[in-house]
Design a protein around this motif. Structure first.
Motif, mmCIF file in Angstrom:
data_model
loop_
_atom_site.group_PDB
_atom_site.id
_atom_site.type_symbol
_atom_site.label_atom_id
_atom_site.label_comp_id
_atom_site.label_asym_id
_atom_site.label_seq_id
_atom_site.Cartn_x
_atom_site.Cartn_y
_atom_site.Cartn_z
ATOM 1 N N GLU A 1 0.947 -1.199 0.019
ATOM 2 C CA GLU A 1 0.243 0.047 -0.110
ATOM 3 C C GLU A 1 1.043 1.174 0.047
ATOM 4 N N ARG A 2 1.903 1.298 0.867
ATOM 5 C CA ARG A 2 2.814 2.421 0.840
ATOM 6 C C ARG A 2 3.410 2.525 -0.517
ATOM 7 N N ILE A 3 3.927 1.492 -1.027
ATOM 8 C CA ILE A 3 4.507 1.562 -2.580
ATOM 9 C C ILE A 3 3.552 2.265 -3.467
ATOM 10 N N ASP A 4 2.442 1.668 -3.574
ATOM 11 C CA ASP A 4 1.335 2.104 -4.234
ATOM 12 C C ASP A 4 1.171 3.417 -4.246
ATOM 13 N N ARG A 5 0.914 3.982 -2.899
ATOM 14 C CA ARG A 5 0.854 5.538 -2.545
ATOM 15 C C ARG A 5 1.901 6.462 -2.947
ATOM 16 N N TYR A 6 3.205 5.828 -2.865
ATOM 17 C CA TYR A 6 4.577 6.484 -3.219
ATOM 18 C C TYR A 6 4.486 6.705 -4.702
ATOM 19 N N SER A 7 4.282 5.768 -5.168
ATOM 20 C CA SER A 7 4.298 5.673 -6.731
ATOM 21 C C SER A 7 3.056 6.791 -7.249
ATOM 22 N N LEU A 8 2.166 6.618 -6.732
ATOM 23 C CA LEU A 8 0.988 7.503 -7.286
ATOM 24 C C LEU A 8 1.619 9.144 -6.935
ATOM 25 N N ASN A 9 1.944 9.270 -5.836
ATOM 26 C CA ASN A 9 2.508 10.599 -5.798
ATOM 27 C C ASN A 9 3.627 11.135 -6.501
ATOM 28 N N VAL A 10 4.471 10.296 -6.760
ATOM 29 C CA VAL A 10 5.602 10.571 -7.580
ATOM 30 C C VAL A 10 4.888 10.888 -9.028
ATOM 31 N N ALA A 11 3.890 10.174 -9.462
ATOM 32 C CA ALA A 11 3.371 10.348 -10.927
ATOM 33 C C ALA A 11 2.639 11.519 -10.958
#
Length: 102
Positions: free
Chosen positions: A88-98
């Motif tokens: 979940e943290r990976i997904d949130r971080y990736s979304l924020n970066v995108a």
């Protein structure tokens, strides 16, 4: 940095130790124990600039392998919760970066 000694190894070891404590102490609550671990992950992420997704992915991969070999129910419960929380943290971080375009 050599993969066998990276900071993700220490975080994987910490999760395994915390899973053992969770298994042995029925009074520990999953939510607060998991929160404590994820706070440690956040501290590591904010401490430096590096490949955060790679860092969390390596921890998750190690713990997924550990989980596959774990029979103790509470230990499995904690490790599974960590694997899910990391994803979940990976997904949130990736979304924020995108969204930031970084």
């Amino acid at each position: 940095m050599i993969d066998e000694y990276g900071p993700y190894v220490q975080m994987g070891t910490l999760a395994e130790q915390m899973a053992s404590h969770y298994q042995m102490d029925a009074n520990l609550e999953l939510g607060s124990h998991l929160s404590h671990y994820m706070e440690e992950v956040e501290i590591n992420i904010s401490a430096d600039s590096f490949d955060h997704v790679g860092f969390m992915s390596k921890i998750r991969a190690r713990l997924t392998m550990t989980l596959a070999k774990t029979a103790a129910p509470r230990r499995r419960e904690f490790l599974q919760a960590v694997v899910v929380a990391l994803q979940e943290r990976i997904d949130r971080y990736s979304l924020n970066v995108a969204l930031d375009g970084s």
